[in-house]
Design a protein around this motif. Structure first.
Motif, PDB file in Angstrom:
ATOM      1  N   SER A  91       0.836  -1.203   0.000  1.00  0.00           N
ATOM      2  CA  SER A  91       0.000   0.000   0.000  1.00  0.00           C
ATOM      3  C   SER A  91       0.868   1.249   0.000  1.00  0.00           C
ATOM      4  N   ASN A  92       0.544   2.143  -0.894  1.00  0.00           N
ATOM      5  CA  ASN A  92       1.277   3.401  -1.020  1.00  0.00           C
ATOM      6  C   ASN A  92       1.117   4.245   0.243  1.00  0.00           C
ATOM      7  N   ILE A  93       2.184   4.935   0.636  1.00  0.00           N
ATOM      8  CA  ILE A  93       2.048   5.964   1.676  1.00  0.00           C
ATOM      9  C   ILE A  93       2.700   7.243   1.169  1.00  0.00           C
ATOM     10  N   ILE A  94       2.039   8.341   1.421  1.00  0.00           N
ATOM     11  CA  ILE A  94       2.455   9.635   0.893  1.00  0.00           C
ATOM     12  C   ILE A  94       3.373  10.330   1.888  1.00  0.00           C
ATOM     13  N   ARG A  95       4.432  10.945   1.374  1.00  0.00           N
ATOM     14  CA  ARG A  95       5.321  11.820   2.159  1.00  0.00           C
ATOM     15  C   ARG A  95       5.799  11.122   3.444  1.00  0.00           C
ATOM     16  N   ALA A  96       6.600  10.093   3.272  1.00  0.00           N
ATOM     17  CA  ALA A  96       7.144   9.350   4.400  1.00  0.00           C
ATOM     18  C   ALA A  96       8.563   8.921   4.056  1.00  0.00           C
ATOM     19  N   SER A  97       9.208   8.221   4.989  1.00  0.00           N
ATOM     20  CA  SER A  97      10.582   7.782   4.745  1.00  0.00           C
ATOM     21  C   SER A  97      10.636   6.635   3.742  1.00  0.00           C
ATOM     22  N   VAL A  98       9.511   5.939   3.541  1.00  0.00           N
ATOM     23  CA  VAL A  98       9.429   4.848   2.565  1.00  0.00           C
ATOM     24  C   VAL A  98       8.261   5.122   1.623  1.00  0.00           C
ATOM     25  N   PRO A  99       8.302   4.589   0.381  1.00  0.00           N
ATOM     26  CA  PRO A  99       7.235   4.881  -0.584  1.00  0.00           C
ATOM     27  C   PRO A  99       5.982   4.043  -0.388  1.00  0.00           C
ATOM     28  N   TYR A 100       6.118   2.905   0.280  1.00  0.00           N
ATOM     29  CA  TYR A 100       4.971   2.030   0.489  1.00  0.00           C
ATOM     30  C   TYR A 100       5.248   1.134   1.687  1.00  0.00           C
ATOM     31  N   VAL A 101       4.213   0.446   2.150  1.00  0.00           N
ATOM     32  CA  VAL A 101       4.372  -0.549   3.202  1.00  0.00           C
ATOM     33  C   VAL A 101       3.933  -1.902   2.663  1.00  0.00           C
ATOM     34  N   ASN A 102       4.563  -2.929   3.169  1.00  0.00           N
ATOM     35  CA  ASN A 102       4.239  -4.297   2.784  1.00  0.00           C
ATOM     36  C   ASN A 102       3.398  -4.908   3.884  1.00  0.00           C
ATOM     37  N   LEU A 103       2.132  -5.155   3.591  1.00  0.00           N
ATOM     38  CA  LEU A 103       1.203  -5.646   4.602  1.00  0.00           C
ATOM     39  C   LEU A 103       1.324  -7.146   4.840  1.00  0.00           C
ATOM     40  N   ALA A 104       2.203  -7.795   4.105  1.00  0.00           N
ATOM     41  CA  ALA A 104       2.389  -9.242   4.272  1.00  0.00           C
ATOM     42  C   ALA A 104       3.866  -9.606   4.400  1.00  0.00           C
ATOM     43  N   GLY A 105       4.688  -8.660   4.825  1.00  0.00           N
ATOM     44  CA  GLY A 105       6.117  -8.943   4.949  1.00  0.00           C
ATOM     45  C   GLY A 105       6.881  -7.728   5.424  1.00  0.00           C
ATOM     46  N   GLU A 106       8.186  -7.739   5.161  1.00  0.00           N
ATOM     47  CA  GLU A 106       9.047  -6.645   5.592  1.00  0.00           C
ATOM     48  C   GLU A 106       8.829  -5.406   4.733  1.00  0.00           C
ATOM     49  N   ASP A 107       8.836  -4.248   5.370  1.00  0.00           N
ATOM     50  CA  ASP A 107       8.703  -2.996   4.638  1.00  0.00           C
ATOM     51  C   ASP A 107      10.007  -2.672   3.913  1.00  0.00           C
ATOM     52  N   PRO A 108       9.941  -1.899   2.845  1.00  0.00           N
ATOM     53  CA  PRO A 108      11.150  -1.599   2.068  1.00  0.00           C
ATOM     54  C   PRO A 108      12.072  -0.643   2.816  1.00  0.00           C
ATOM     55  N   ALA A 109      13.326  -0.618   2.388  1.00  0.00           N
ATOM     56  CA  ALA A 109      14.271   0.355   2.932  1.00  0.00           C
ATOM     57  C   ALA A 109      13.939   1.738   2.380  1.00  0.00           C
ATOM     58  N   SER A 110      14.366   2.764   3.081  1.00  0.00           N
ATOM     59  CA  SER A 110      14.088   4.129   2.645  1.00  0.00           C
ATOM     60  C   SER A 110      14.848   4.459   1.362  1.00  0.00           C
ATOM     61  N   ARG A 111      14.168   5.168   0.464  1.00  0.00           N
ATOM     62  CA  ARG A 111      14.794   5.656  -0.763  1.00  0.00           C
ATOM     63  C   ARG A 111      15.066   7.160  -0.686  1.00  0.00           C
ATOM     64  N   ARG A 112      14.765   7.752   0.442  1.00  0.00           N
ATOM     65  CA  ARG A 112      14.928   9.186   0.593  1.00  0.00           C
ATOM     66  C   ARG A 112      16.406   9.552   0.742  1.00  0.00           C
ATOM     67  N   PRO A 113      16.761  10.812   0.429  1.00  0.00           N
ATOM     68  CA  PRO A 113      18.131  11.277   0.674  1.00  0.00           C
ATOM     69  C   PRO A 113      18.449  11.232   2.171  1.00  0.00           C
ATOM     70  N   LYS A 114      19.739  11.219   2.491  1.00  0.00           N
ATOM     71  CA  LYS A 114      20.141  11.232   3.892  1.00  0.00           C
ATOM     72  C   LYS A 114      19.635  12.503   4.575  1.00  0.00           C
TER      73      LYS A 114
END
Length: 534
Positions: A410-433
């Motif tokens: 599921s997409n999430i807006i304006r966060a450290s990650v672009p989406y969340v995984n509702l059935a597993g591990e969430d992705p690593a952040s793609r944002r700048p440091k």
């Protein structure tokens, strides 16, 4: 589209459940009475998945679902066509015994609903009841201990007026005589009142006629006992009425059909909170619960973000990823998708008006749009590598393997990650440091001033550490580089890439404390083990 209120819910329920069973997938949308319970609950680039969940948890726990749209998409058995059966539910929780939900709202959300013609009369006077599975279980346990708890909140004045009328009529009545009492428009109150009256007067029977009036019949206790055996217990009938829309939600969960929504993480929290049970504090626990309830989730916002570039290269005009814009792009000229055997999507008879006029932010209409967009994208993803001359039509089952990488994300807006995984591990952040901001002079830093200054380069969020230090989160890598370049020699502030070991006081103090403890242990070990002189 069919508006569903408490006045037609029971009549429509068999049809609704049957269409859910027949469907290949179901799309939903919700409207609620508030978005931000506290001033600090707005989206932030600093938000981790747990942070965002905690903010949304406050929203879903404190505010109310006032409208829910459900669109069941059913494949024709003889044609390459899907029919969308859409229902627009007005929902309003009922109070009964210990159940009495608070109704909270936010002025901006009410204004938004008014702007799009929301019918508040249907909400307050006709809203379908609902009861979370957790609350229903607790209430059933209470009823087993004390049945009368279900009539404890009936209006005393109403009870008195009914019992007085019966007391005046009963002494002169003969067996089989009848009297009609006042109309009760609320089915739940009618069930409660009839239970009270039957308990007060052993030689009467009660029923509700089509006009809503309560019909009282005098009869002997033996006949009354026989009728009670034939009738479903009043406590069960009341609890079923009280659960209302939760019966629909339970049916969806039991069937495990694919469930579709657009940017619908907030919707999922509301579904969990209102129809299942209290939201847990930890995001991982929520994910486990929602996956057990609804194991096949697809977010059209996430899908479009994943394949947007492909679609634009194919010629589709996507000025934004809003549901309305994506729908218009795919509906106006679906041939631009460039895939064979694109299925036709038609509106069922119950929602024909959606073909004549657009009703954005009506939950039923938005649910239909989400399902429409999902079906178009599901077919595109599955068929994009198929020859235009390929003769075989694609069934919905063929979509599922192709959609596997996108399921339960599921997409999430304006966060450290672009989406969340509702059935597993969430992705690593793609944002700048993160950037560490330090004031060079005596003047304290101000969050609003920093945000205004850096927003000219890219979208940013500022988090104050103390008067002279702040953290800066940037939305784009290019913008972050531009900021570092522009303020490299600035006389008022200094910028550096954030390093937790260098810039976090708690971490530094913790490390120094650990070093001190280790040094003390080493010294004690060395000197404490020396042999004593004799």
């Amino acid at each position: 589209m069919t508006n569903v209120t408490r006045h037609n819910f029971e009549e429509l329920l068999p049809e609704i459940l049957r269409n859910i069973e027949r469907s290949d997938f179901i799309a939903i949308d919700t409207e609620f009475t508030g978005l931000h319970f506290q001033s600090d609950s707005h989206n932030s680039l600093f938000d981790t998945p747990q942070d965002r969940y905690s903010k949304l948890r406050q929203t879903a726990s404190q505010f109310t679902v006032c409208q829910l749209g459900l669109s069941a998409f059913i494949k024709s058995s003889s044609q390459n066509k899907y029919s969308a059966h859409t229902y627009n539910f007005y929902l309003f929780p009922k109070s009964c015994a210990t159940i009495d939900a608070r109704f909270s709202c936010q002025a901006s959300s009410i204004q938004f609903l008014c702007q799009y013609g929301f019918d508040f009369n249907k909400l307050f006077y006709g809203g379908v009841s609902y009861l979370s599975m957790e609350a229903e279980k607790e209430l059933r346990q209470q009823v087993e201990e004390q049945e009368s708890i279900l009539t404890s909140d009936v209006d005393d004045h109403l009870v008195t007026s009914f019992t007085s009328a019966i007391s005046d009529w009963l002494p002169g009545a003969k067996e089989g005589d009848q009297i009609s009492l006042a109309k009760i428009s609320d089915d739940m109150v009618s069930i409660q009142m009839q239970a009270l009256l039957r308990n007060c007067f052993p030689d009467i029977w009660t029923s509700q006629v089509d006009t809503g009036e309560i019909l009282i019949t005098k009869l002997n206790p033996e006949k009354k006992a026989a009728l009670l055996k034939e009738e479903r217990p009043w406590t069960e009938r009341l609890l079923v009425k009280l659960s209302g829309f939760t019966r629909v939600f339970r049916h969806i969960s039991e069937l495990k059909k694919p469930l579709i929504g657009h940017n619908f993480l907030t919707d999922l929290l509301f579904l969990h909170s209102k129809f299942y049970k209290t939201l847990p504090a930890k995001f991982q626990d929520f994910k486990r619960n929602i996956h057990d309830l609804l194991p096949h989730l697809y977010d059209t916002k996430f899908l479009i973000m994943e394949i947007r570039r492909e679609l634009e290269e194919a010629g589709l005009s996507l000025t934004s990823t809003s549901l309305a814009n994506v729908y218009h792009a795919m509906h106006t000229d679906p041939s631009k998708l460039g895939v064979p055997h694109l299925p036709e999507i038609e509106l069922a008879d119950n929602c024909a008006r959606y073909g004549k006029e657009e009703f954005f932010h009506e939950a039923g209409f938005d649910a239909y749009l989400a399902g429409y967009v999902f079906l178009r994208m599901a077919h595109y993803i599955t068929a994009k590598d198929t020859s235009i001359m390929h003769p075989k039509l694609l069934t919905f089952r063929k979509y599922i393997p192709a959609l596997a990488p996108h399921e339960n994300k599921s997409n999430i807006i304006r966060a450290s990650v672009p989406y969340v995984n509702l059935a597993g591990e969430d992705p690593a952040s793609r944002r700048p440091k993160l950037l560490y901001v330090t004031s060079r002079g005596p003047s304290p830093l101000q969050a609003k001033e920093l945000a205004a200054m850096f927003n000219t380069y890219t979208s940013v969020d500022v988090k104050m550490i103390d008067r002279r230090h702040a953290l800066l989160a940037t939305s784009t890598w290019g913008g972050s580089k531009d900021i570092m370049r522009a303020f490299k020699n600035d006389r008022t502030i200094h910028l550096a890439n954030y390093n937790v070991f260098q810039h976090s006081k708690p971490v530094r103090y913790g490390l120094w404390g650990a070093i001190a403890v280790m040094g003390a242990v080493c010294l004690w070990t060395f000197f404490g083990d020396q042999p004593k002189k004799t």
